[in-house]
Design an enzyme around this catalytic site. Structure first.
Site, PDB file in Angstrom:
ATOM      1  N   ASP A  78       0.723  -1.243  -0.177  1.00  0.00           N
ATOM      2  CA  ASP A  78       0.006   0.003  -0.075  1.00  0.00           C
ATOM      3  C   ASP A  78       0.824   1.210  -0.004  1.00  0.00           C
ATOM      4  O   ASP A  78       1.958   1.381   0.344  1.00  0.00           O
ATOM      5  CB  ASP A  78      -0.833   0.098   1.079  1.00  0.00           C
ATOM      6  CG  ASP A  78      -0.114  -0.179   2.328  1.00  0.00           C
ATOM      7  OD1 ASP A  78       0.901  -0.906   2.567  1.00  0.00           O
ATOM      8  OD2 ASP A  78      -0.744   0.448   3.449  1.00  0.00           O
ATOM      9  N   GLU A 145       0.081  -1.912   5.487  1.00  0.00           N
ATOM     10  CA  GLU A 145       1.291  -1.267   6.373  1.00  0.00           C
ATOM     11  C   GLU A 145       0.951  -0.230   6.834  1.00  0.00           C
ATOM     12  O   GLU A 145       1.236   0.176   8.175  1.00  0.00           O
ATOM     13  CB  GLU A 145       2.683  -1.519   5.569  1.00  0.00           C
ATOM     14  CG  GLU A 145       3.655  -1.195   6.482  1.00  0.00           C
ATOM     15  CD  GLU A 145       4.183   0.226   6.703  1.00  0.00           C
ATOM     16  OE1 GLU A 145       4.920   0.583   7.601  1.00  0.00           O
ATOM     17  OE2 GLU A 145       3.839   0.956   5.914  1.00  0.00           O
TER      18      GLU A 145
END
Length: 485
Positions: A78, A145
């Site tokens: 991400d 994350e």
């Protein structure tokens, strides 16, 4: 980005261009995950998706390297979605547009996603290149994350077989990271009561905008303004007129220093000129206060539609005091590593919730290398908000990664760096929540290190990556994989 194909790190740039074309904000990684799965299938690379959404890709050792220590490369899927206020961009559907700006690559007024897109591109490039020499190889690509380390929390013990672990999520070329801060979220629900406005009164929106913001870990010591804190201070010093707050909001992500904050206040129309004078004075004062760290920001007062309600006097006072007196910024520095923050907090987000429950939702992220200090700060903030009627909960606690400059992988990378570039790298600890701390708990036998190219201002629209540093990063990665015994 076509001209980057002539650089030594061309394989990274090719994958990064593909990554930029695929929307991947945190918690919306389905497209990039599916693209990687399909790419792996087309290239006969084993790829497994675990229960939480992490991907594990494996590649056999190069010829003659079968007996070498198995290695894990790691990155995350991400990116942080941030844009300038005047930029039209939908992070769920629109691609990131990379722009070459001299020696740097940036995006078109949005975050670039070099954090951790360059790391992900490098991992895929290693998998794709049959000429790179390495032992048995696994690539771990974690999910979500940036907003909760969901993938790292959900990774199960025993899923990976490697013994040397290389994280690609650091952001300064020439530095090898051997430790990181842990973190904990302090979430506050501050109830408020409201009352009807008088139709003879007027409303004004006070806004702070144009701040640099940035990563709440690596940028917290740069002296940048926190929009929420400064808006609360403005309201606390707005003594030119009796007013009440109707609404207040600021920030968007727990791990980004808030760049904008807004409040709507209500008072008698006769005070407009006085308010404008005070706001102009406060703009000058703040410009002087942040003259070394903020170049372009504004404090504005604009008439707006009269809202139907305002906070009661007690709720008004509670909100201003809770925000203005909230501890924020650097608390202590690490004596063992130069210019490394030891403990800090970031007053990150304030949103207003109305309906069955009238309350302000406040998010604070505390980071610390020291577990005890992290919890002490959380307790102090808990007591602070409770005195104003806040209901406080802590969540998302994750451990730090204890530094180990004597690790074998550090010695290998130090030797390779010196051989490639003629000088030693710096051993560093990062004041950010690398996933390494969580992996330590489940895989205590891993010999871990983190490194990356130079990325400036991650988590903000000013994010940029130094092109030459990606070349050095790629050279060191390949040399390290070859040298691991």
């Amino acid at each position: 980005m076509q001209q980057l194909q002539s650089h030594p790190a061309a394989p990274i740039w090719s994958f990064f261009q593909n990554i930029c074309a695929i929307p991947r904000p945190s918690k919306h990684e389905e497209q990039i995950r599916n693209w990687i799965i399909n790419w792996a299938q087309e290239n006969n690379i084993d790829c497994v998706k675990d229960k939480i959404g992490n991907l594990i890709l494996t590649k056999p050792a190069s010829a003659g390297y079968q007996d070498k220590t198995p290695v894990i490369l790691q990155c995350h899927l991400d990116m942080v979605p941030q844009k300038n206020n005047d930029k039209v961009h939908n992070f769920l559907t629109d691609p990131i547009i990379p722009v070459i700006d001299g020696e740097w690559l940036r995006a078109d007024h949005t975050t670039l996603g070099a954090d951790n897109g360059i790391g992900m591109a490098s991992c895929l490039a290693v998998l794709a290149d049959s000429d790179i020499e390495h032992g048995p190889l696994e690539v771990l690509i974690t999910t979500d994350e940036e907003t909760g380390m969901t993938g790292a929390f959900g990774l199960e013990a025993g899923q990976l077989q490697g013994k040397v672990f290389i994280n690609t999520d650091s952001e300064q070329e020439g530095e090898l990271y051997v430790g990181c801060a842990g973190g904990i979220n302090v979430n506050v629900l501050l109830p408020f009561e409201k009352m009807e406005t008088d139709i003879t009164e007027s409303a004004y929106q006070i806004s702070i905008s144009g701040l640099k913001g940035g990563h709440s870990g690596v940028d917290i010591n740069l002296g940048r303004a926190n929009a929420i804190k400064e808006l609360a201070n403005v309201l606390m010093n707005l003594d030119a007129a009796p007013f009440l707050i109707s609404s207040l909001s600021g920030g968007s992500l727990r791990n980004a220093i808030p760049r904008e904050a807004h409040a709507v206040i209500v008072c008698d129309a006769q005070y407009q000129n006085s308010l404008e004078t005070v706001i102009n004075t406060l703009q000058v004062s703040l410009s002087d206060k942040y003259r070394e760290s903020e170049s372009k920001f504004t404090v504005t007062l604009q008439p707006c539609d009269l809202p139907s309600s305002v906070l009661t006097h007690q709720s008004h006072d509670n909100l201003i005091n809770a925000l203005a007196h909230c501890d924020n910024g650097v608390f202590s520095m690490d004596d063992n590593f130069p210019n490394v923050v030891e403990t800090s907090s970031n007053l990150a987000v304030v949103t207003q919730q109305s309906g069955l429950m009238n309350q302000f939702a406040i998010q604070v992220l505390i980071r610390s290398q020291i577990e005890e200090d992290k919890h002490k700060c959380a307790e102090k903030l808990t007591m602070h908000f409770k005195q104003y009627g806040g209901r406080v909960a802590t969540e998302g606690n994750y451990p730090g990664w204890t530094p180990n400059k004597e690790s074998t992988i550090y010695q290998v990378m130090e030797t390779q760096y010196q051989s490639l570039f003629g000088n030693k790298p710096k051993a560093m600890v990062i004041h950010a929540g690398l996933e390494c701390g969580l992996f330590c708990e489940k895989y205590p036998h891993w010999d871990m290190i983190s490194f990356g190219p130079t990325i400036k201002f991650p988590h903000s629209p000013d994010e940029k990556v130094e092109i030459a540093s990606v070349d050095n990063y790629w050279a060191l990665l390949k040399a390290t994989l070859k040298a691991i015994d």
